[in-house]
Enzyme design. Structure first.
Site, short mmCIF file in Angstrom:
data_model
loop_
_atom_site.label_atom_id
_atom_site.label_comp_id
_atom_site.label_asym_id
_atom_site.label_seq_id
_atom_site.Cartn_x
_atom_site.Cartn_y
_atom_site.Cartn_z
N CYS A 47 14.28 61.87 -13.41
CA CYS A 47 12.98 62.54 -13.41
C CYS A 47 12.08 62.04 -12.30
O CYS A 47 12.32 60.99 -11.70
CB CYS A 47 12.25 62.28 -14.74
SG CYS A 47 13.19 62.65 -16.24
N CYS B 89 10.61 68.41 -15.25
CA CYS B 89 9.83 68.05 -14.05
C CYS B 89 10.49 68.51 -12.76
O CYS B 89 9.89 68.37 -11.68
CB CYS B 89 9.59 66.55 -14.01
SG CYS B 89 11.09 65.55 -13.81
N CYS C 222 16.31 66.59 -14.41
CA CYS C 222 15.52 66.98 -15.59
C CYS C 222 15.04 68.42 -15.41
O CYS C 222 14.61 68.82 -14.34
CB CYS C 222 14.33 66.04 -15.72
SG CYS C 222 13.11 66.52 -16.95
N CYS D 75 6.79 63.01 -14.71
CA CYS D 75 7.40 63.89 -15.71
C CYS D 75 6.60 63.88 -17.00
O CYS D 75 6.21 62.82 -17.49
CB CYS D 75 8.84 63.45 -15.98
SG CYS D 75 9.72 64.53 -17.15
#
Length: 354
Positions: A36, A70, A67, A40
């Site tokens: 991330c 994000c 991810c 995030c």
């Protein structure tokens, strides 16, 4: 006993907890197999489950996947931008304003989701963007001398009354004044030498409409006349003496923000950006992305940057207070050396560290 200095991982962990989006690294969560951005919105992992990587290839080489919340690789953001840009092209080429449903279908999103994306990326709603397109068409046609009625029709407005009801929304002046290139208006000017070189100020009956410096007077006046090609430009050093003193004093030794009556002519979005620039505290700076975020349009960074570049009253609308994401100086109409000087003087006056 002195405490040990924090390690790079300690610093990065604190950035994750603070959700600092501007940090230049990625973190992975071993229990979920994803990596991330530090900003995030997902719940932070336990410290023992966090790993840190310089970039996406390094995280993926370690077996982690991006991810979906994000979007650390920016793939989803790129797709969304492409969809919005396609909608903008559709608006640009359409004779009449396309419906929100048609634009959303063309971009491949549901109406409400598309509306949110468009506002975040373009900085305005699809209708506001379409109206600005019509305004540009109208302005171009009027500048060519086209009759107002014909120009209004060619630009896609249903009737002249819609333009005259809110002329500033489309042109910053009435259609007749736009067609005449400022004919009938008188712009008072004053010249002076300043610490930044030649200085030219222009003012209408409403307020200051132009502040230019660092170029020869002929070039500065040419810039002013290009905006108002048919206006009467009249030298009035006495009438603008107090204004000139305020600007020269600011350039030499700024002590507070330059407050002057202004005649700002631009689109609704441009005026929003210029007003946001005026809200940046004296002696401080903002990045283009931070300025866009402060306007609740975090993905309109490029549109904000364009509006900053179209500011005709430098210093009073302090576009010099906008810097790069990393704090570096970015483009400035009057030169980076002058931008640096202005910022250093403001920081010194405010008592801020460099």
């Amino acid at each position: 006993m002195d405490l040990p200095a924090p390690t790079l991982e300690d610093i990065r962990w604190q950035a994750v907890l603070a959700r600092s989006p501007e940090q230049n690294f990625l973190y992975a969560v071993t229990t979920q197999g994803v990596y991330c951005r530090p900003g995030c919105p997902s719940r932070p992992p336990l410290r023992r489950n966090a790993r840190f990587y310089a970039d996406a290839p390094a995280a993926e080489a370690a077996g982690f996947r991006a991810c979906k919340r994000c979007d650390p690789k920016g793939e989803r953001a790129a797709m969304q931008r492409a969809g919005v840009e396609a909608a903008m092209r559709m608006i640009e080429t359409a004779e009449t304003i396309p419906s929100l449903e048609a634009l959303a279908n063309n971009a491949g999103y549901a109406r409400h989701h598309f509306l949110r994306l468009f506002k975040e990326i373009a900085g305005v709603t699809p209708r506001s963007y379409a109206e600005s397109v019509r305004g540009r068409r109208l302005s171009a046609a009027l500048a060519e001398g086209t009759r107002v009625a014909d120009a209004v029709a060619e630009a896609g407005f249903g009737s002249e009354s819609r333009v005259y009801e809110t002329p500033g929304r489309h042109l910053g002046m009435t259609p007749g004044a736009a067609r005449r290139g400022g004919q009938g208006e008188t712009i008072l000017t004053a010249r002076a030498q300043s610490a930044m070189g030649p200085l030219l100020v222009g003012a209408t009956g409403v307020g200051i409409c132009f502040i230019g410096f660092a170029e020869d007077f002929a070039a500065l006046e040419g810039d002013l006349r290009h905006r108002f090609p048919a206006a009467r430009v009249e030298a009035a050093p006495d009438a603008l003496a107090e204004t000139m003193r305020a600007i020269i004093t600011y350039i030499e030794e700024p002590k507070e923000a330059l407050a002057l009556p202004l005649d700002l002519r631009g689109t609704a979005f441009q005026r929003r950006v210029w007003e946001a620039l005026q809200r940046i505290p004296f002696g401080e700076t903002r990045s283009y992305s931070a300025l866009a975020a402060a306007m609740d349009m975090p993905r309109a960074t490029r549109a904000v940057a364009r509006a900053c570049a179209q500011n005709h009253v430098s210093l009073a609308v302090p576009c010099h207070r906008v810097v790069g994401q990393d704090g570096s100086l970015t483009g400035y109409r009057w030169g980076l050396a002058r931008k640096k000087r202005l910022l250093e003087q403001e920081r010194a006056a405010r008592g801020s560290p460099d």
